[in-house]
Design a protein around this motif. Structure first.
Motif, short mmCIF file in Angstrom:
data_model
loop_
_atom_site.label_atom_id
_atom_site.label_comp_id
_atom_site.label_asym_id
_atom_site.label_seq_id
_atom_site.Cartn_x
_atom_site.Cartn_y
_atom_site.Cartn_z
N GLU A 19 40.06 29.59 34.79
CA GLU A 19 39.47 30.92 34.88
C GLU A 19 40.53 31.98 34.60
N GLU A 20 40.19 32.90 33.72
CA GLU A 20 41.10 34.01 33.42
C GLU A 20 41.06 35.02 34.56
N PRO A 21 42.21 35.54 34.93
CA PRO A 21 42.22 36.53 36.02
C PRO A 21 41.46 37.78 35.63
N GLU A 22 40.78 38.34 36.60
CA GLU A 22 40.04 39.58 36.36
C GLU A 22 41.02 40.73 36.13
N PRO A 23 40.73 41.61 35.20
CA PRO A 23 41.61 42.77 34.99
C PRO A 23 41.72 43.60 36.26
N SER A 24 42.90 44.09 36.51
CA SER A 24 43.10 44.92 37.70
C SER A 24 42.36 46.23 37.55
N ALA A 25 42.20 46.92 38.67
CA ALA A 25 41.49 48.20 38.65
C ALA A 25 42.20 49.21 37.77
N LEU A 99 54.37 55.79 39.73
CA LEU A 99 52.96 56.06 39.43
C LEU A 99 52.36 54.99 38.53
N THR A 100 53.20 54.25 37.84
CA THR A 100 52.73 53.14 37.01
C THR A 100 52.69 51.84 37.81
N ALA A 101 53.67 51.65 38.69
CA ALA A 101 53.77 50.39 39.43
C ALA A 101 52.82 50.32 40.62
N VAL A 102 52.67 51.41 41.35
CA VAL A 102 51.88 51.38 42.58
C VAL A 102 50.43 50.93 42.36
N PRO A 103 49.73 51.39 41.31
CA PRO A 103 48.37 50.88 41.10
C PRO A 103 48.32 49.36 40.90
N TRP A 105 50.40 47.31 42.35
CA TRP A 105 50.66 46.72 43.66
C TRP A 105 49.44 46.79 44.57
N THR A 106 48.71 47.89 44.47
CA THR A 106 47.60 48.12 45.40
C THR A 106 46.24 47.73 44.83
N GLY A 107 46.13 47.61 43.50
CA GLY A 107 44.85 47.33 42.87
C GLY A 107 43.94 48.54 42.81
N ARG A 108 44.48 49.72 43.12
CA ARG A 108 43.68 50.94 43.09
C ARG A 108 43.82 51.65 41.75
N LEU A 109 42.97 52.65 41.56
CA LEU A 109 43.01 53.40 40.32
C LEU A 109 44.30 54.21 40.23
N PRO A 110 44.86 54.33 39.04
CA PRO A 110 46.09 55.12 38.90
C PRO A 110 45.82 56.61 38.95
N GLY A 163 45.39 51.24 50.16
CA GLY A 163 45.46 49.90 49.57
C GLY A 163 45.99 48.84 50.52
N LYS A 164 46.43 49.26 51.73
CA LYS A 164 47.00 48.36 52.74
C LYS A 164 48.13 47.51 52.16
N ASN A 165 48.94 48.17 51.35
CA ASN A 165 50.04 47.48 50.68
C ASN A 165 51.33 47.69 51.47
N TRP A 166 51.34 47.16 52.69
CA TRP A 166 52.41 47.47 53.64
C TRP A 166 53.76 46.94 53.21
N ARG A 167 53.79 45.91 52.41
CA ARG A 167 55.09 45.34 52.03
C ARG A 167 55.89 46.29 51.13
#
Length: 213
Positions: A19-25, A99-103, A105-110, A163-167
């Motif tokens: 299965e191909e991974p789903e594109p991130s948000a 601003l490019t990396a955080v989306p 990491w979190t899977g949220r919209l940029p 995004g609960k991206n605590w790490r």
């Protein structure tokens, strides 16, 4: 031979398909973004601005160094150069990266479109405030300059919390320290505190810390 080939094909057809991974948000958002390409991702305006400001500020620095023009703004010559390399050039490069990396990491919209343009505008306002600070006054120029890192910190914290991206919370902590390094430099320049250059030294340390995370 044909039997072997046939059996191999049958095994391949019966094997579970990968299965191909789903594109991130963030990727999906970029695909459907209808605004200006320049504002479609954080690295576009901020990496461009960082490069352009590096050239402009170095040109101004050479003119000041050779005594063709006086030091601009509210700092002395060395102070202005240090401030703009750290909190002008480096902060733009930092913003473009995060601003490019955080989306991712979190899977949220940029951050994009008007919000991204507004953030870039605040950064530009800070550069102009420092450059023409002698007309604005140290207090107002400092507030305008500090606004970018303050708003940017809020942006990053919001994405990490939602995004609960605590790490990746240490990234926000380093950014907050960087903001305070800029504040310290302004306070020392205004004569409110005696920091012996601690502001720009702390700025360098936080950039190194960010690169090592």
């Amino acid at each position: 031979m044909s039997v072997i080939v046939y059996e191999a094909k049958m095994r391949d057809s019966n094997a579970p398909k990968r299965e191909e991974p789903e594109p991130s948000a963030s990727i999906l958002a970029r695909r459907h973004f209808n605004g200006p390409v320049f504002l479609s991702a954080g690295f576009r305006p901020f990496f461009w601005s960082a490069g352009l400001w590096a050239v402009i500020s170095m040109g101004i620095w050479l003119l000041v160094l050779n005594e063709y023009i006086p030091a601009p703004g509210i700092f002395d010559a060395v102070g202005w150069h240090a401030h703009e390399m750290l909190f002008g050039f480096a902060s733009a490069a930092m913003a473009g990266f995060l601003l490019t990396a955080v989306p991712n990491w979190t899977g949220r919209l940029p951050v994009r479109g008007a919000a991204l343009g507004g953030l870039a505008g605040i950064w530009l306002a800070g550069r102009m405030a420092i450059l023409f600070g002698s007309y604005l006054g140290a207090a107002l120029a400092g507030v305008i300059d500090l606004a970018f890192l303050a708003v940017f910190f809020v942006f990053i914290m919001r994405e990490i919390i939602i995004g609960k991206n605590w790490r990746n919370l240490p990234i926000a902590v380093v950014l907050f320290v960087f903001l305070n390094a800029n504040l310290m430099m302004h306070l020392e320049n205004a004569g409110i505190v005696e920091a012996d250059g601690a502001g720009w030294r702390l700025g360098i340390v936080t950039i190194i810390m960010l690169m090592s995370l």
